[in-house]
Scaffold this motif. Sequence first.
Motif, PDB file in Angstrom:
ATOM      1  N   VAL A  99       1.217  -1.042  -0.291  1.00  0.00           N
ATOM      2  CA  VAL A  99      -0.078  -0.210  -0.282  1.00  0.00           C
ATOM      3  C   VAL A  99       0.773   1.433  -0.407  1.00  0.00           C
ATOM      4  N   VAL A 100       0.313   2.181  -1.468  1.00  0.00           N
ATOM      5  CA  VAL A 100       1.005   3.308  -0.988  1.00  0.00           C
ATOM      6  C   VAL A 100       0.274   4.832  -0.616  1.00  0.00           C
ATOM      7  N   PHE A 101       1.607   5.367   0.486  1.00  0.00           N
ATOM      8  CA  PHE A 101       0.501   6.139   0.684  1.00  0.00           C
ATOM      9  C   PHE A 101       1.326   7.745  -0.176  1.00  0.00           C
ATOM     10  N   VAL A 102       0.462   8.677  -0.774  1.00  0.00           N
ATOM     11  CA  VAL A 102       1.553   9.645  -1.100  1.00  0.00           C
ATOM     12  C   VAL A 102       1.050  11.075  -0.808  1.00  0.00           C
ATOM     13  N   HIS A 103       1.949  11.700   0.103  1.00  0.00           N
ATOM     14  CA  HIS A 103       1.584  12.827   0.540  1.00  0.00           C
ATOM     15  C   HIS A 103       2.352  14.485   0.854  1.00  0.00           C
ATOM     16  N   ASP A 104       1.595  15.511   1.057  1.00  0.00           N
ATOM     17  CA  ASP A 104       2.500  16.231   1.158  1.00  0.00           C
ATOM     18  C   ASP A 104       2.908  16.525   2.587  1.00  0.00           C
ATOM     19  N   GLY A 105       4.137  17.417   1.850  1.00  0.00           N
ATOM     20  CA  GLY A 105       5.336  16.950   3.277  1.00  0.00           C
ATOM     21  C   GLY A 105       5.124  18.987   4.341  1.00  0.00           C
ATOM     22  N   VAL A 106       4.305  19.551   3.770  1.00  0.00           N
ATOM     23  CA  VAL A 106       3.640  20.602   4.434  1.00  0.00           C
ATOM     24  C   VAL A 106       2.076  20.300   4.436  1.00  0.00           C
ATOM     25  N   ARG A 107       1.425  19.405   4.714  1.00  0.00           N
ATOM     26  CA  ARG A 107      -0.237  18.691   5.599  1.00  0.00           C
ATOM     27  C   ARG A 107       0.970  18.434   6.452  1.00  0.00           C
ATOM     28  N   ALA A 128      -7.410   4.802  -1.520  1.00  0.00           N
ATOM     29  CA  ALA A 128      -8.561   5.991  -0.835  1.00  0.00           C
ATOM     30  C   ALA A 128      -7.799   7.801  -0.730  1.00  0.00           C
ATOM     31  N   VAL A 129      -8.632   8.863  -1.239  1.00  0.00           N
ATOM     32  CA  VAL A 129      -8.655  10.066  -1.240  1.00  0.00           C
ATOM     33  C   VAL A 129      -8.937  10.645  -0.198  1.00  0.00           C
ATOM     34  N   PRO A 130      -8.478  11.091   0.531  1.00  0.00           N
ATOM     35  CA  PRO A 130      -9.161  11.617   1.967  1.00  0.00           C
ATOM     36  C   PRO A 130      -9.180  12.857   0.971  1.00  0.00           C
ATOM     37  N   ALA A 131     -10.866  13.715   1.401  1.00  0.00           N
ATOM     38  CA  ALA A 131     -11.699  14.564   1.010  1.00  0.00           C
ATOM     39  C   ALA A 131     -12.806  15.243   1.562  1.00  0.00           C
ATOM     40  N   VAL A 132     -12.618  16.365   1.829  1.00  0.00           N
ATOM     41  CA  VAL A 132     -13.849  17.242   3.295  1.00  0.00           C
ATOM     42  C   VAL A 132     -14.726  17.780   2.441  1.00  0.00           C
ATOM     43  N   ALA A 133     -15.816  18.129   2.495  1.00  0.00           N
ATOM     44  CA  ALA A 133     -17.242  18.855   2.094  1.00  0.00           C
ATOM     45  C   ALA A 133     -16.491  20.285   1.711  1.00  0.00           C
ATOM     46  N   LEU A 153     -22.330  18.939  -3.092  1.00  0.00           N
ATOM     47  CA  LEU A 153     -21.812  17.909  -3.599  1.00  0.00           C
ATOM     48  C   LEU A 153     -20.245  18.150  -4.245  1.00  0.00           C
ATOM     49  N   VAL A 154     -19.556  19.003  -3.569  1.00  0.00           N
ATOM     50  CA  VAL A 154     -18.772  19.724  -3.786  1.00  0.00           C
ATOM     51  C   VAL A 154     -17.452  19.674  -2.588  1.00  0.00           C
ATOM     52  N   ARG A 155     -16.454  18.541  -3.015  1.00  0.00           N
ATOM     53  CA  ARG A 155     -15.521  17.570  -1.771  1.00  0.00           C
ATOM     54  C   ARG A 155     -14.430  18.300  -1.950  1.00  0.00           C
ATOM     55  N   ILE A 156     -13.124  19.458  -1.122  1.00  0.00           N
ATOM     56  CA  ILE A 156     -12.422  19.755  -1.445  1.00  0.00           C
ATOM     57  C   ILE A 156     -10.840  18.049  -0.650  1.00  0.00           C
ATOM     58  N   ILE A 157     -10.479  18.183  -2.222  1.00  0.00           N
ATOM     59  CA  ILE A 157      -9.113  16.644  -1.764  1.00  0.00           C
ATOM     60  C   ILE A 157      -8.017  17.038  -1.113  1.00  0.00           C
ATOM     61  N   GLN A 158      -7.702  16.224  -0.092  1.00  0.00           N
ATOM     62  CA  GLN A 158      -6.587  16.719  -0.056  1.00  0.00           C
ATOM     63  C   GLN A 158      -5.500  15.046  -0.063  1.00  0.00           C
ATOM     64  N   THR A 159      -4.481  14.940   1.148  1.00  0.00           N
ATOM     65  CA  THR A 159      -3.503  14.001   0.877  1.00  0.00           C
ATOM     66  C   THR A 159      -3.662  13.439   2.981  1.00  0.00           C
ATOM     67  N   PRO A 160      -3.586  11.931   2.911  1.00  0.00           N
ATOM     68  CA  PRO A 160      -2.472  11.035   1.684  1.00  0.00           C
ATOM     69  C   PRO A 160      -2.976  10.844   1.103  1.00  0.00           C
ATOM     70  N   GLN A 161      -2.877  10.391  -0.652  1.00  0.00           N
ATOM     71  CA  GLN A 161      -3.667   9.648  -1.359  1.00  0.00           C
ATOM     72  C   GLN A 161      -3.273   8.318  -1.961  1.00  0.00           C
ATOM     73  N   THR A 162      -3.955   7.317  -1.255  1.00  0.00           N
ATOM     74  CA  THR A 162      -3.689   6.318  -0.932  1.00  0.00           C
ATOM     75  C   THR A 162      -3.958   4.797  -1.766  1.00  0.00           C
ATOM     76  N   PHE A 163      -3.347   4.398  -2.267  1.00  0.00           N
ATOM     77  CA  PHE A 163      -3.110   3.478  -3.296  1.00  0.00           C
ATOM     78  C   PHE A 163      -2.912   1.921  -3.292  1.00  0.00           C
ATOM     79  N   THR A 197     -12.465   9.004   0.756  1.00  0.00           N
ATOM     80  CA  THR A 197     -12.451   8.747   2.036  1.00  0.00           C
ATOM     81  C   THR A 197     -12.960   9.789   2.867  1.00  0.00           C
ATOM     82  N   GLU A 198     -13.749   9.829   3.925  1.00  0.00           N
ATOM     83  CA  GLU A 198     -13.426  11.201   4.838  1.00  0.00           C
ATOM     84  C   GLU A 198     -11.898  12.033   5.987  1.00  0.00           C
ATOM     85  N   GLY A 199     -11.560  12.711   4.930  1.00  0.00           N
ATOM     86  CA  GLY A 199     -10.533  14.076   5.357  1.00  0.00           C
ATOM     87  C   GLY A 199     -10.793  13.991   6.854  1.00  0.00           C
ATOM     88  N   GLU A 200      -9.958  15.145   7.165  1.00  0.00           N
ATOM     89  CA  GLU A 200     -10.196  15.821   8.296  1.00  0.00           C
ATOM     90  C   GLU A 200      -9.565  17.544   7.817  1.00  0.00           C
TER      91      GLU A 200
END
Length: 226
Positions: A99-107, A128-133, A153-163, A197-200
Motif C-alpha cells: 500500500v502506497v501513501f503519497v502525501h504533501d510534506g507540508v500537510r 483511498a483519497v481523503p476529502a472534506v465537504a 456535491l463539492v469535495r476538497i481533496i487532501q492527501t495522503p492519497q493512498t493506493f 474517504t473522509e478527510g479531516e
Amino acid sequence: MKKFAVIVAGGSGKRMGNAVPKQFLLLKDKPVLWYTLDSFLRAYADLQVILVLPPEHVDKGKTIAATLPGGDRITITTGGETRYHSVQNGLKLVTASSVVFVHDGVRCLISVPLIQRCYNQALVKGSAVPAVAATDSIRILNGAGHAVADRQLVRIIQTPQTFLSNIIVPAFQQQYSDSFTDEATVVEAAGNEVFLTEGEYDNIKITRPVDLIIAERIVSERTRMM
C-alpha cells in the motif's frame, strides 16, 4: 501488507514570503516536515518513508530524520521538474507489493487515525483519497459569467492519497500531462476508478503565513490533550 509513504517536500516557500522553504520553517521549535514524518512513522512500525526533496535540501532532510524515533526507516531521494515527476522518482523506490501513501510534506497536521483509515480502505477498494465537504459558497465560471454550484456535491481533496502499488506504480509510467493535478488524476487517466474517504479539516496545507499560525494553535491544543 508492506507499506510505503512517499512524502513530497519540494516547495520553495515563495508564497510564504520567506527565503526558507515552508517544509523547513519552524513550528513550535520543530521543522514543519518533522511533524509530517513523525505521524507516518507512528502510524505503523513497519512503514517505510520515501522522502522526496530538492537536491540542495537533502542534508536538511537527513538532519531531521536523525532526530525522529524510527528515522532509520526514512530513505531520501530527489525530486523532479513537477510534482508528477517528484512522485514518479519516489515510486521508483517502492520495491514490493504494498500500500502506497503519497502525501504533501507540508500537510504537517495529518493524524495517525486518518493514515490508518486510508490504509484500511485501500486494502479493500484499491484506493483511498481523503476529502472534506466544502463549507463556503461555490461558483463555477462559465464563459463571461458564473453560476452557483451545490456545495453539498463539492469535495476538497487532501492527501495522503493512498493506493495499492499495482495501481499507482504503473499509472506513473504514462506520459506526463498538464491535466495531472494530483495522484488521483494520474490513476484515473490510467483507467482506474478512485474512491474517496473522509478527510479531516485540520489536515491543512501550510501555504501562507496564516496557515502556520493556525497550525501552531492546533499543535498546542493537541499537546494539552495528551
